[in-house]
Design a protein around this motif. Structure first.
Motif, PDB file in Angstrom:
ATOM      1  N   THR A 128       0.817  -1.218   0.000  1.00 27.64           N
ATOM      2  CA  THR A 128       0.000   0.000   0.000  1.00 27.64           C
ATOM      3  C   THR A 128       0.849   1.265   0.000  1.00 27.64           C
ATOM      4  O   THR A 128       0.366   2.323  -0.398  1.00 27.64           O
ATOM      5  CB  THR A 128      -0.959   0.005   1.199  1.00 27.64           C
ATOM      6  OG1 THR A 128      -0.210  -0.167   2.409  1.00 27.64           O
ATOM      7  CG2 THR A 128      -1.968  -1.131   1.078  1.00 27.64           C
ATOM      8  N   ALA A 129       2.107   1.156   0.448  1.00 23.89           N
ATOM      9  CA  ALA A 129       3.004   2.319   0.407  1.00 23.89           C
ATOM     10  C   ALA A 129       3.623   2.517  -0.964  1.00 23.89           C
ATOM     11  O   ALA A 129       4.367   3.482  -1.179  1.00 23.89           O
ATOM     12  CB  ALA A 129       4.107   2.167   1.457  1.00 23.89           C
ATOM     13  N   GLY A 130       3.363   1.614  -1.900  1.00 24.44           N
ATOM     14  CA  GLY A 130       3.900   1.749  -3.247  1.00 24.44           C
ATOM     15  C   GLY A 130       5.370   1.431  -3.357  1.00 24.44           C
ATOM     16  O   GLY A 130       6.058   1.931  -4.249  1.00 24.44           O
ATOM     17  N   GLU A 131       5.870   0.544  -2.475  1.00 24.67           N
ATOM     18  CA  GLU A 131       7.302   0.244  -2.450  1.00 24.67           C
ATOM     19  C   GLU A 131       7.689  -0.883  -3.406  1.00 24.67           C
ATOM     20  O   GLU A 131       8.889  -1.121  -3.610  1.00 24.67           O
ATOM     21  CB  GLU A 131       7.718  -0.154  -1.024  1.00 24.67           C
ATOM     22  CG  GLU A 131       7.528   0.964   0.005  1.00 24.67           C
ATOM     23  CD  GLU A 131       7.750   0.480   1.432  1.00 24.67           C
ATOM     24  OE1 GLU A 131       8.077  -0.724   1.598  1.00 24.67           O
ATOM     25  OE2 GLU A 131       7.592   1.280   2.363  1.00 24.67           O
ATOM     26  N   LEU A 132       6.694  -1.571  -3.995  1.00 26.93           N
ATOM     27  CA  LEU A 132       6.994  -2.774  -4.763  1.00 26.93           C
ATOM     28  C   LEU A 132       6.759  -2.560  -6.246  1.00 26.93           C
ATOM     29  O   LEU A 132       6.033  -1.661  -6.666  1.00 26.93           O
ATOM     30  CB  LEU A 132       6.123  -3.937  -4.277  1.00 26.93           C
ATOM     31  CG  LEU A 132       6.130  -4.213  -2.772  1.00 26.93           C
ATOM     32  CD1 LEU A 132       5.313  -5.452  -2.474  1.00 26.93           C
ATOM     33  CD2 LEU A 132       7.547  -4.359  -2.236  1.00 26.93           C
ATOM     34  N   SER A 133       7.349  -3.441  -7.048  1.00 22.38           N
ATOM     35  CA  SER A 133       7.118  -3.410  -8.486  1.00 22.38           C
ATOM     36  C   SER A 133       5.701  -3.879  -8.788  1.00 22.38           C
ATOM     37  O   SER A 133       5.012  -4.466  -7.945  1.00 22.38           O
ATOM     38  CB  SER A 133       8.141  -4.307  -9.198  1.00 22.38           C
ATOM     39  OG  SER A 133       7.918  -5.661  -8.844  1.00 22.38           O
ATOM     40  N   GLY A 134       5.269  -3.653 -10.030  1.00 21.86           N
ATOM     41  CA  GLY A 134       3.892  -3.934 -10.402  1.00 21.86           C
ATOM     42  C   GLY A 134       3.479  -5.367 -10.229  1.00 21.86           C
ATOM     43  O   GLY A 134       2.416  -5.666  -9.674  1.00 21.86           O
ATOM     44  N   VAL A 135       4.286  -6.319 -10.697  1.00 19.88           N
ATOM     45  CA  VAL A 135       3.863  -7.715 -10.652  1.00 19.88           C
ATOM     46  C   VAL A 135       3.770  -8.212  -9.214  1.00 19.88           C
ATOM     47  O   VAL A 135       2.841  -8.959  -8.857  1.00 19.88           O
ATOM     48  CB  VAL A 135       4.800  -8.607 -11.495  1.00 19.88           C
ATOM     49  CG1 VAL A 135       6.163  -8.771 -10.864  1.00 19.88           C
ATOM     50  CG2 VAL A 135       4.153  -9.964 -11.735  1.00 19.88           C
ATOM     51  N   PHE A 136       4.681  -7.779  -8.349  1.00 16.68           N
ATOM     52  CA  PHE A 136       4.616  -8.199  -6.954  1.00 16.68           C
ATOM     53  C   PHE A 136       3.460  -7.514  -6.233  1.00 16.68           C
ATOM     54  O   PHE A 136       2.813  -8.117  -5.369  1.00 16.68           O
ATOM     55  CB  PHE A 136       5.949  -7.904  -6.248  1.00 16.68           C
ATOM     56  CG  PHE A 136       7.034  -8.897  -6.590  1.00 16.68           C
ATOM     57  CD1 PHE A 136       7.330  -9.947  -5.743  1.00 16.68           C
ATOM     58  CD2 PHE A 136       7.742  -8.783  -7.778  1.00 16.68           C
ATOM     59  CE1 PHE A 136       8.316 -10.870  -6.061  1.00 16.68           C
ATOM     60  CE2 PHE A 136       8.735  -9.702  -8.113  1.00 16.68           C
ATOM     61  CZ  PHE A 136       9.016 -10.748  -7.259  1.00 16.68           C
ATOM     62  N   THR A 137       3.178  -6.272  -6.588  1.00 19.57           N
ATOM     63  CA  THR A 137       2.009  -5.588  -6.024  1.00 19.57           C
ATOM     64  C   THR A 137       0.735  -6.347  -6.388  1.00 19.57           C
ATOM     65  O   THR A 137      -0.116  -6.619  -5.535  1.00 19.57           O
ATOM     66  CB  THR A 137       1.927  -4.142  -6.547  1.00 19.57           C
ATOM     67  OG1 THR A 137       3.082  -3.416  -6.105  1.00 19.57           O
ATOM     68  CG2 THR A 137       0.674  -3.448  -6.043  1.00 19.57           C
TER      69      THR A 137
END
Length: 590
Positions: free
Chosen positions: A198-207
Motif C-alpha cells: 500500500t506504500a507503493g514500495e513494490l514493483s507492479g507484478v509483486f504488487t
C-alpha cells in the motif's frame, strides 16, 4: 519483399528507450518498442532484453508472445552460461504454463529451474523455488515442510535486500502459519507485507500478486475488516490510468481491442485476453471486491461489478470469473430471481467452481429440499482440508443447519451448528455465523432463553460487521423467539426492522415473509379456524402472490401451498382465490 534494414543507432536507441520504459513500468510502451525492434532485428536482443519483452508482452495481454520471448531468453541465458538467468527464466515458464492450464509443460520447466539453481550459492532466484516448494508441501498436507520452505524463502529474500522478495516471502510464511492455526502470527506477517504494497514500495507484478494473494487469504480466513480495506486499495491501484502511457500514445503502437460493443452480460462465461494498456490484475481484484460488496449489502453494485469482472479477468484466471458468477447468483437468489440465479451458478460450475452452498439454498427456495440436503452434504464431504478455507466451511455448515431445520431434521441441524461453533473461535465473521446457527437450533428445540441470548449476540456481531442481510435474517429469528415468550411488541419491532432492510436490498421473498408475519401479529385468535400458517398463506394470496411466489416466501414446496389453499377454501367455504382474498380483507387479515 524483405524487411527494411534499420540503422544500428536507431535500433540501439529503441532498445534503450524500451529499457527505460520497463524501468518506469510503462509496459505498453516497452512492448511496442521491443516488438517493433524484434520484427526487424538488425541486432539481436540480449537475454535480458528478451526477458523485458516477455514481461512487457504479459502486461500487455499478449500471453503467447510472452511465452515465446521467455523461451528465447532461457536459450540465450543458457548459451551465455548464465545459470541463474536461465533458472529464473525457467521458473517463469513454469508459472506461465501452469497459469495456462498446461501442467506437464509447467512441471518440466520447474524441473529445469531446479537443475539450473539448486547447485548455485544462495541467490535471489532461489526464492521462487522456495515459494513453489512451500505451496507444494502445503498442497500435500506437509505443513512442517511448507513452513521450512517459506522460512528458507524469507532468509534468501532478506539476503537479497529486495523489497519485492521480502514482502512476498512474508505473505508466503503468513499463509503457512494461518493454515497451521497460528492466526495472530500469520496476520502480523501479512500486515507487514501489505504495508510495503500500500506504500507503493513494490514493483507492479509483486504488487498485483500480493493484492490477489492477500485478498484470497483474508476471505478464506474470514477477516472481513482487512478484506474491505485491501479490496478498496487494490481497486484504487488497478484503476486507470494505472501506469505509463496508453498504447495509442506510443509512436507506432496500436491497440488490438476497440471499445466494447455493448453492456456486459452474465449470460455466458467468457473471459478474454486483457487489452494492451490495461492492468491484468484488475479483473481478479474486482472479483474479490464483488464478494465484499455482497456482504456489505451493496447488491446492485456487486452485480454490476461481477459483470465487469467477467469481462476483465484474463484467460489464465478463470477461477476469478467463476467467483464473480457465483456471487452474482447469490444476489439473484436472495432477490427472488431464481431462474437467473440458476444460470449464474451453472456458469460458475462450468468454470470449475462447485456452486455451493448457494445452489443448495436455491433448491430449498424452489421447494426441492431433498436436492438441497444432497448438494450441501456432498460439498461438505468434498472439502479436503476445511482449515484451508474457514469461511467456505462456515458457509457450508450454516447452510446445512438451515436446510436441516427446513426439513425438520433438528439433530442434523444441531450437529452442523456445533461443528460451526468449534470452527468459529473468536473470529467476528465466523462467530456471528455460528451464533446465528446455534440460535436457530435452540429456537427449533423450544429453548427460548438460549435462543434469545445467542440470537441477540449474533445480531450484535452482524451489526458491528455492517452485514445487513444476515442481520435482518437474525431479526426474523429473534421475532419468532420473542413471540414464544409472549413479547409481541419486541417481535413486531424486529420484524419491522427486518422488512425495512429486505426492501432496501430488494430481497423480495424475505420482505414478503416479514410483512406477512407482521400482519399475523395483529390478532391472537384467527377467524374461520385458520392455523397461523394458513393465515400466512392467505395473506400472501390476498397480496397477489402465485403459488410459486408463496412457496419462495415461506420456504415451502408448491405442493404444500396447494394443500394449504385447499384447507383454507374448505374452512372458509369459498371456492376461489378472489373469494378468499375478499374474506381476508373483510376479517382484517391483511
Amino acid at each position: 519483399m524483405s524487411a527494411p534494414t534499420l540503422h544500428p543507432a536507431h535500433t540501439a536507441d529503441a532498445v534503450e528507450r524500451a529499457r527505460d520504459a520497463a524501468e518506469r513500468e510503462s509496459w505498453a510502451e516497452a512492448y511496442a518498442l521491443l516488438h517493433a525492434h524484434d520484427l526487424h532485428p538488425s541486432r539481436a536482443l540480449t537475454a535480458d532484453d528478451l526477458s523485458v519483452l516477455a514481461d512487457a508482452a504479459w502486461w500487455s495481454g499478449h500471453i503467447d508472445e510472452s511465452v515465446t520471448a521467455r523461451l528465447r531468453a532461457h536459450a540465450a541465458f543458457l548459451a551465455a552460461g548464465d545459470h541463474r538467468g536461465a533458472g529464473l527464466a525457467a521458473w517463469w515458464l513454469h508459472y506461465e504454463y501452469r497459469s495456462l492450464g498446461r501442467p506437464a509443460a509447467a512441471a518440466g520447466w520447474l524441473h529445469r529451474s531446479r537443475h539450473h539453481l539448486e547447485d548455485q550459492p544462495p541467490c535471489p532466484e532461489q526464492c521462487f523455488l522456495a515459494w513453489t516448494d512451500a505451496e507444494e508441501a502445503e498442497q500435500h498436507g506437509d505443513r512442517a515442510a511448507a513452513l521450512a520452505a517459506a522460512r528458507r524463502m524469507t532468509r534468501l529474500a532478506l539476503r537479497s535486500a529486495s523489497p519485492d522478495l521480502v514482502a512476498l516471502s512474508r505473505q508466503a510464511e503468513s499463509a503457512v502459519l494461518l493454515a497451521n492455526g497460528r492466526r495472530t502470527e500469520a496476520l502480523a506477517l501479512l500486515d507487514d507485507a501489505m504495508c510495503a504494497v500500500t506504500a507503493g514500495e513494490l514493483s507492479g507484478v509483486f504488487t498485483g500478486w500480493l493484492y490477489c494473494l492477500a485478498l484470497t487469504q483474508c476471505m478464506e480466513a474470514a477477516d472481513f475488516g482487512r478484506a474491505v480495506e485491501w479490496t478498496n486499495a487494490a481497486m484504487e491501484w488497478c484503476g486507470p490510468p494505472w501506469t505509463g502511457r496508453p498504447p495509442e500514445a506510443v509512436p507506432g503502437a496500436t491497440s488490438e481491442t476497440g471499445p466494447e460493443s455493448g453492456p456486459a452480460s452474465l449470460t455466458t462465461p467468457a473471459a478474454r485476453a486483457v487489452a494492451s494498456g490495461e492492468n491484468p490484475f484488475r479483473g481478479v481484484c474486482r472479483a474479490h471486491r464483488v464478494e465484499v460488496l455482497d456482504l456489505l449489502g451493496t447488491w446492485a453494485l456487486a452485480e454490476e461489478e461481477a459483470r465487469q469482472a467477467c469481462r476483465e479477468v484474463p484467460v489464465d484466471c478463470l477461477e476469478s470469473a467463476a467467483a464473480a458468477f457465483y456471487a452474482a447468483g447469490d444476489v439473484q437468489r436472495r432477490q427472488g430471481r431464481l431462474d437467473e440465479a440458476a444460470v449464474s451458478y451453472a456458469h460458475a460450475h462450468e468454470l470449475g467452481r462447485i456452486p455451493q452452498p448457494g445452489l443448495a439454498l436455491l433448491r430449498l427456495a424452489q421447494g426441492r429440499a431433498d436436492a438441497a440436503v444432497a448438494g450441501v452434504d456432498l460439498a461438505l464431504a468434498c472439502q479436503s482440508d476445511p482449515r484451508h478455507d474457514l469461511l467456505g466451511r462456515a458457509r457450508l455448515l450454516a447452510a446445512r443447519t438451515e436446510v436441516a431445520l427446513a426439513v425438520r431434521d433438528v439433530p442434523g441441524a444441531s450437529k452442523a451448528a456445533r461443528e460451526l461453533d468449534a470452527l468459529a473461535g473468536d473470529v467476528p465473521l465466523l462467530r456471528a455465523t455460528a451464533d446465528t446457527a446455534l440460535g436457530a437450533v435452540a429456537l427449533a428445540e423450544a429453548r427460548s432463553g438460549p435462543a434469545l441470548r445467542l440470537l441477540r449476540q449474533a445480531l450484535a456481531g452482524w451489526l458491528e460487521l455492517r452485514v445487513p442481510y444476515e442481520a435482518a435474517q437474525v431479526r426474523m429469528l429473534l421475532a419468532a423467539a420473542d413471540r414464544t415468550v409472549g413479547d409481541e411488541e419486541a417481535a413486531r419491532l424486529e420484524l419491522a426492522a427486518a422488512r425495512t432492510v429486505f426492501e432496501r436490498l430488494g430481497a423480495v421473498p424475505d420482505a414478503r415473509r416479514a410483512a406477512a408475519l407482521l400482519s399475523g401479529g395483529k390478532r391472537r385468535r384467527l377467524p374461520g379456524g385458520l392455523t397461523a400458517r394458513e393465515a400466512e398463506v392467505l395473506r400472501l394470496v390476498a397480496g397477489g402472490g402465485t403459488n410459486k411466489d408463496i412457496a419462495q416466501a415461506l420456504v415451502i414446496s408448491e405442493h404444500t401451498v396447494s394443500r394449504h389453499l385447499n384447507n383454507i377454501f374448505a374452512k372458509l367455504g369459498v371456492g376461489s382465490r378472489a373469494a378468499a382474498t375478499g374474506y381476508a380483507y373483510a376479517h382484517d387479515l391483511v
